[in-house]
Design an enzyme around this catalytic site. Structure first.
Site, PDB file in Angstrom:
ATOM      1  N   GLU A   1       5.298  -3.553  10.538  1.00 18.79           N
ATOM      2  CA  GLU A   1       4.365  -4.370  10.229  1.00 18.79           C
ATOM      3  C   GLU A   1       4.446  -5.725  11.132  1.00 18.79           C
ATOM      4  O   GLU A   1       3.202  -6.418  11.189  1.00 18.79           O
ATOM      5  CB  GLU A   1       4.375  -5.055   8.619  1.00 18.79           C
ATOM      6  CG  GLU A   1       3.285  -4.569   7.910  1.00 18.79           C
ATOM      7  CD  GLU A   1       3.522  -4.967   6.319  1.00 18.79           C
ATOM      8  OE1 GLU A   1       3.245  -4.206   5.515  1.00 18.79           O
ATOM      9  OE2 GLU A   1       4.381  -5.779   5.965  1.00 18.79           O
TER      10      GLU A   1
ATOM     11  N   HIS B   1      18.949  19.265  12.564  1.00 13.56           N
ATOM     12  CA  HIS B   1      18.456  20.576  12.550  1.00 13.56           C
ATOM     13  C   HIS B   1      16.921  20.648  12.198  1.00 13.56           C
ATOM     14  O   HIS B   1      16.303  21.651  11.674  1.00 13.56           O
ATOM     15  CB  HIS B   1      18.976  21.095  11.060  1.00 13.56           C
ATOM     16  CG  HIS B   1      20.452  21.152  11.174  1.00 13.56           C
ATOM     17  ND1 HIS B   1      21.145  22.166  11.597  1.00 13.56           N
ATOM     18  CD2 HIS B   1      21.480  20.042  11.125  1.00 13.56           C
ATOM     19  CE1 HIS B   1      22.548  22.021  11.792  1.00 13.56           C
ATOM     20  NE2 HIS B   1      22.707  20.867  11.501  1.00 13.56           N
TER      21      HIS B   1
ATOM     22  N   LYS C   1      -7.425  -1.699   2.338  1.00 16.69           N
ATOM     23  CA  LYS C   1      -8.052  -2.227   1.041  1.00 16.69           C
ATOM     24  C   LYS C   1      -9.545  -2.349   0.491  1.00 16.69           C
ATOM     25  O   LYS C   1     -10.054  -2.195  -0.244  1.00 16.69           O
ATOM     26  CB  LYS C   1      -7.262  -3.531   0.691  1.00 16.69           C
ATOM     27  CG  LYS C   1      -5.612  -3.084   0.371  1.00 16.69           C
ATOM     28  CD  LYS C   1      -5.148  -4.568   0.266  1.00 16.69           C
ATOM     29  CE  LYS C   1      -3.456  -4.667   0.484  1.00 16.69           C
ATOM     30  NZ  LYS C   1      -2.777  -6.148   0.411  1.00 16.69           N
TER      31      LYS C   1
END
Ligand code: PA5
Length: 431
Positions: A287, A308, A422
């Site tokens: 951010e 793995h 948003k």
């Protein structure tokens, strides 16, 4: 005294490159410390001696003691910077199966997090656990308007009122928000809920050393004085603009590598309970730096599990990555491998050694393999995963992130991109 140290012998960076970037590091340091850079209004975390309010900490400890003594389950509501730091520290310092331990083996109540997603199943599953248990909830939101915690708080606050009635619920609901602004502050005042303040000049992802992180930590029985002491010592140690400052060196190394096309940084660790620490780190750097079409993509792996799976890509895939490993030198606990008479599994050559010894050899072997495969590798050595070092490590990364953001030429303290989804979501919801 043991200390956090930085090993960049396998970072594929030459000393002269560090020397060349250092004048820019000094400029970034000046911008930050003189509060002259972009986002200067959110640098309250920098001077910890100023941002730590000792009276508030005392009150916070009293409240956390009350919660520990009167609840079976503590629910922390929040998202992003109002969530990840607390979870990171609680998980890093506690038993791997903390919530499953019997009460007398835990220093605090069981701790669950909500308000970090919009999953109805998750919320209902959590509500299923609450029957017959004594509860306390805290909502942590600086703005008070973030959808995930706001919705979760509506649901869990109502649950508390239904369960306990208004008066008793009041003693069990805690609010951590802005000092004067926002709906949560008004609610705390109107209802008389106990509340704590998020300083105005500290943004979410830099707020773990405020009540945002400290209240949940204290409820979990973590020694927050030691966390703060580590951070204070870090603030002192990582305040010099010289080459001894390993926080700045880390910031410089990642920027040198970025300019060389290493656009992805993988944070590796060998302790599963550092999973949320890596999540906190990803938010801090992602951010802070990912803007203006720039930024190192922060990613993480939990070794040896991910050897793995992603191990293949790291060893052999596109060479656009570098790796930073958090190496805990001394494990919290260790286990000796016993001799087995039959030795059917052929593991007797390890008898007398410990599991951590094997873990460390896996680390050393991986580091070498990745280095030889052309992956620049930085190692941050931590003496023990204890409160003091965790506090110091938090400050190490916060400082490095601010310097790194300035080196990259971005404002490390805003997050304009977060608003875009948003806007769409609110439009689709008909707000
Ligand atoms: O780092 C940030 O600023 C964000 O991640 C915020 O912490 C997050 O969006 C939550 O915001 P708020 O505390 O206002 O609910």
């Amino acid at each position: 005294m043991d200390n956090i140290s930085l090993d960049y012998s396998k970072a594929l960076v030459e000393e002269h490159e560090l020397k060349n970037i250092w004048p820019y590091v000094k400029t970034a340091h000046d911008l930050l410390h003189k509060k002259a850079g972009p986002g200067r209004e959110y640098t309250g975390w920098l001077d910890l001696t100023n941002s730590i309010d000792r009276d508030e900490i005392k009150r916070l400890k009293t409240v956390s003691r009350y919660i520990r003594e009167n609840t079976d389950i503590f629910i922390s509501i929040g998202v992003g910077g109002s969530y990840l730091g607390a979870r990171a520290c609680i998980e890093a310092l506690n038993h791997n199966f903390y919530n499953a331990l019997p009460g007398d083996r835990r220093k605090g109540p069981q701790i669950y997090f909500v308000g970090n997603n919009l999953s109805s199943s998750y919320m209902l599953d959590l509500l299923d656990l609450l029957e017959g248990k004594d509860l306390a909830i805290s909502v942590i939101s600086k703005s008070g308007t973030t959808m995930e915690p706001a919705l979760a708080f509506r649901i869990f606050r109502q649950y508390m009122i239904n369960r306990y009635g208004h008066e008793e619920a009041k003693k069990r609901i805690y609010i951590i928000t802005d000092k004067s602004k926002g709906i949560l502050r008004s609610l705390a005042q109107r209802e008389g809920y106990t509340s704590f303040t998020i300083p105005e000049d500290i943004g979410g992802r830099y707020s773990v050393l405020t009540p945002v992180g400290l209240l949940p930590m204290a409820v979990a029985g973590i020694d927050i004085d030691e966390i703060l002491q580590g951070a204070l010592d870090g603030a002192e140690e990582y305040s010099k603009d010289t080459g001894e400052n390993i926080s700045y060196k880390y910031a410089a190394l990642r920027n040198i590598l970025y300019k060389r096309g290493k656009y992805i940084e993988i944070l590796a660790h060998y302790e599963p309970n550092l999973h949320y620490f890596a999540e906190w780190w990803k938010q801090l750097f992602g951010e802070s730096e990912g803007k203006d079409k720039k930024g190192i993509y922060p990613s993480s792996v939990s070794f040896t599990e991910d050897l793995h799976s992603l191990g293949q890509l790291i060893q052999d895939g596109r060479r656009n990555i570098f790796e930073t490993t958090i190496n805990i030198l001394n494990p919290r606990r260790d286990l000796v491998i016993e001799e087995d008479e039959e030795d059917l599994d052929g593991l007797n050559y390890l008898a007398g050694k410990t599991i951590d010894y094997v873990n460390k050899k896996a680390f050393e072997g991986t580091l070498l393999a990745h280095f030889e495969g052309g992956v620049p590798s930085i190692v941050i050595n931590i003496p023990h995963m204890k409160e003091y070092y965790l506090g110091k490590l938090i400050y190490f990364f916060e400082k490095a992130c601010a310097i790194s953001g300035y080196l990259l030429g971005v404002n490390p303290f805003n997050q304009p991109g977060v608003e875009e989804y948003k806007k769409n979501m609110f439009r689709l919801l008909g707000k």
